[in-house]
Design a protein around this motif. Structure first.
Motif, PDB file in Angstrom:
ATOM      1  N   SER A   1       0.828  -1.214   0.000  1.00 53.52           N
ATOM      2  CA  SER A   1       0.000   0.000   0.000  1.00 53.52           C
ATOM      3  C   SER A   1       0.861   1.262   0.000  1.00 53.52           C
ATOM      4  O   SER A   1       0.557   2.224  -0.699  1.00 53.52           O
ATOM      5  CB  SER A   1      -0.928   0.023   1.215  1.00 53.52           C
ATOM      6  OG  SER A   1      -1.801  -1.077   1.186  1.00 53.52           O
ATOM      7  N   THR A   2       1.945   1.250   0.772  1.00 52.45           N
ATOM      8  CA  THR A   2       2.783   2.441   0.919  1.00 52.45           C
ATOM      9  C   THR A   2       4.121   2.328   0.195  1.00 52.45           C
ATOM     10  O   THR A   2       4.838   3.316   0.077  1.00 52.45           O
ATOM     11  CB  THR A   2       3.081   2.704   2.407  1.00 52.45           C
ATOM     12  OG1 THR A   2       3.868   1.619   2.916  1.00 52.45           O
ATOM     13  CG2 THR A   2       1.802   2.844   3.207  1.00 52.45           C
ATOM     14  N   HIS A   3       4.488   1.128  -0.251  1.00 50.36           N
ATOM     15  CA  HIS A   3       5.767   0.804  -0.896  1.00 50.36           C
ATOM     16  C   HIS A   3       6.951   0.902   0.064  1.00 50.36           C
ATOM     17  O   HIS A   3       8.106   0.892  -0.368  1.00 50.36           O
ATOM     18  CB  HIS A   3       6.023   1.644  -2.142  1.00 50.36           C
ATOM     19  CG  HIS A   3       4.980   1.468  -3.191  1.00 50.36           C
ATOM     20  ND1 HIS A   3       4.808   0.288  -3.864  1.00 50.36           N
ATOM     21  CD2 HIS A   3       4.017   2.312  -3.648  1.00 50.36           C
ATOM     22  CE1 HIS A   3       3.797   0.420  -4.705  1.00 50.36           C
ATOM     23  NE2 HIS A   3       3.302   1.626  -4.595  1.00 50.36           N
ATOM     24  N   GLU A   4       6.694   0.987   1.370  1.00 51.38           N
ATOM     25  CA  GLU A   4       7.772   1.017   2.352  1.00 51.38           C
ATOM     26  C   GLU A   4       8.449  -0.354   2.387  1.00 51.38           C
ATOM     27  O   GLU A   4       7.793  -1.379   2.514  1.00 51.38           O
ATOM     28  CB  GLU A   4       7.221   1.345   3.740  1.00 51.38           C
ATOM     29  CG  GLU A   4       8.270   1.304   4.822  1.00 51.38           C
ATOM     30  CD  GLU A   4       7.687   1.463   6.216  1.00 51.38           C
ATOM     31  OE1 GLU A   4       8.486   1.461   7.163  1.00 51.38           O
ATOM     32  OE2 GLU A   4       6.464   1.569   6.364  1.00 51.38           O
ATOM     33  N   ILE A   5       9.767  -0.352   2.266  1.00 46.12           N
ATOM     34  CA  ILE A   5      10.551  -1.578   2.336  1.00 46.12           C
ATOM     35  C   ILE A   5      10.801  -1.879   3.815  1.00 46.12           C
ATOM     36  O   ILE A   5      11.381  -1.074   4.531  1.00 46.12           O
ATOM     37  CB  ILE A   5      11.893  -1.431   1.589  1.00 46.12           C
ATOM     38  CG1 ILE A   5      11.679  -1.030   0.133  1.00 46.12           C
ATOM     39  CG2 ILE A   5      12.723  -2.710   1.719  1.00 46.12           C
ATOM     40  CD1 ILE A   5      11.084  -2.078  -0.750  1.00 46.12           C
ATOM     41  N   LYS A   6      10.351  -3.058   4.255  1.00 46.63           N
ATOM     42  CA  LYS A   6      10.509  -3.449   5.657  1.00 46.63           C
ATOM     43  C   LYS A   6      11.766  -4.290   5.881  1.00 46.63           C
ATOM     44  O   LYS A   6      12.289  -4.334   6.975  1.00 46.63           O
ATOM     45  CB  LYS A   6       9.287  -4.249   6.122  1.00 46.63           C
ATOM     46  CG  LYS A   6       7.965  -3.548   5.932  1.00 46.63           C
ATOM     47  CD  LYS A   6       7.747  -2.519   7.004  1.00 46.63           C
ATOM     48  CE  LYS A   6       6.423  -1.833   6.863  1.00 46.63           C
ATOM     49  NZ  LYS A   6       5.417  -2.251   7.791  1.00 46.63           N
ATOM     50  N   GLY A   7      12.231  -4.980   4.844  1.00 52.03           N
ATOM     51  CA  GLY A   7      13.410  -5.817   4.980  1.00 52.03           C
ATOM     52  C   GLY A   7      13.837  -6.400   3.654  1.00 52.03           C
ATOM     53  O   GLY A   7      13.017  -6.558   2.747  1.00 52.03           O
ATOM     54  N   VAL A   8      15.127  -6.697   3.540  1.00 52.66           N
ATOM     55  CA  VAL A   8      15.691  -7.302   2.334  1.00 52.66           C
ATOM     56  C   VAL A   8      16.676  -8.386   2.775  1.00 52.66           C
ATOM     57  O   VAL A   8      17.524  -8.140   3.628  1.00 52.66           O
ATOM     58  CB  VAL A   8      16.425  -6.264   1.457  1.00 52.66           C
ATOM     59  CG1 VAL A   8      17.018  -6.921   0.230  1.00 52.66           C
ATOM     60  CG2 VAL A   8      15.507  -5.116   1.071  1.00 52.66           C
ATOM     61  N   GLU A   9      16.546  -9.572   2.199  1.00 56.82           N
ATOM     62  CA  GLU A   9      17.441 -10.683   2.499  1.00 56.82           C
ATOM     63  C   GLU A   9      17.867 -11.353   1.202  1.00 56.82           C
ATOM     64  O   GLU A   9      17.091 -11.399   0.250  1.00 56.82           O
ATOM     65  CB  GLU A   9      16.739 -11.738   3.358  1.00 56.82           C
ATOM     66  CG  GLU A   9      16.221 -11.246   4.685  1.00 56.82           C
ATOM     67  CD  GLU A   9      15.398 -12.317   5.364  1.00 56.82           C
ATOM     68  OE1 GLU A   9      16.011 -13.203   5.993  1.00 56.82           O
ATOM     69  OE2 GLU A   9      14.168 -12.276   5.248  1.00 56.82           O
ATOM     70  N   LEU A  10      19.077 -11.864   1.186  1.00 54.30           N
ATOM     71  CA  LEU A  10      19.500 -12.676   0.051  1.00 54.30           C
ATOM     72  C   LEU A  10      18.718 -13.983   0.085  1.00 54.30           C
ATOM     73  O   LEU A  10      18.573 -14.595   1.146  1.00 54.30           O
ATOM     74  CB  LEU A  10      20.996 -12.984   0.136  1.00 54.30           C
ATOM     75  CG  LEU A  10      21.945 -11.829  -0.149  1.00 54.30           C
ATOM     76  CD1 LEU A  10      23.369 -12.242   0.188  1.00 54.30           C
ATOM     77  CD2 LEU A  10      21.844 -11.397  -1.589  1.00 54.30           C
ATOM     78  N   VAL A  11      18.222 -14.426  -1.045  1.00 54.20           N
ATOM     79  CA  VAL A  11      17.460 -15.671  -1.100  1.00 54.20           C
ATOM     80  C   VAL A  11      18.314 -16.831  -0.628  1.00 54.20           C
ATOM     81  O   VAL A  11      17.833 -17.708   0.091  1.00 54.20           O
ATOM     82  CB  VAL A  11      16.902 -15.918  -2.514  1.00 54.20           C
ATOM     83  CG1 VAL A  11      16.315 -17.301  -2.638  1.00 54.20           C
ATOM     84  CG2 VAL A  11      15.832 -14.876  -2.835  1.00 54.20           C
TER      85      VAL A  11
END
Length: 87
Positions: A72-82
């Motif tokens: 809804s807001t496009h806020e990135i909450k987290g990113v991890e390498l697969v």
């Protein structure tokens, strides 16, 4: 929108390619019928809020990322390498 690649750092989202939701769905049996396959291939949940997605860093290091993003807001909450998630 900026995505923080764990390898390259924060980058514009145009360097990345959206690959779809990071959710495994139960695949129908080969003989399940047309309706079951149509549902599997074309119908997806579309919830508001946080969603785990797969992105590839095509214009950078080429890594596959699991991005948790509020759709809804496009806020990135987290990113991890697969590869880190799969361990």
């Amino acid at each position: 929108m900026r995505i923080s690649c764990p390898i390259c750092g924060a980058r514009d989202r145009r360097e990345f390619y959206y690959q779809g939701a990071a959710v495994l769905r139960d695949r129908p049996a080969p003989d399940a019928g047309e309706a079951a396959w149509d549902n599997y291939l074309h119908l997806r949940e579309n919830p508001a809020g946080d969603l785990e997605e797969l992105w590839s860093h095509d214009a950078g290091c080429g890594a596959w990322l699991k991005v948790t993003r509020n759709v809804s807001t496009h806020e990135i909450k987290g990113v991890e390498l697969v590869q880190e998630v799969a361990r």
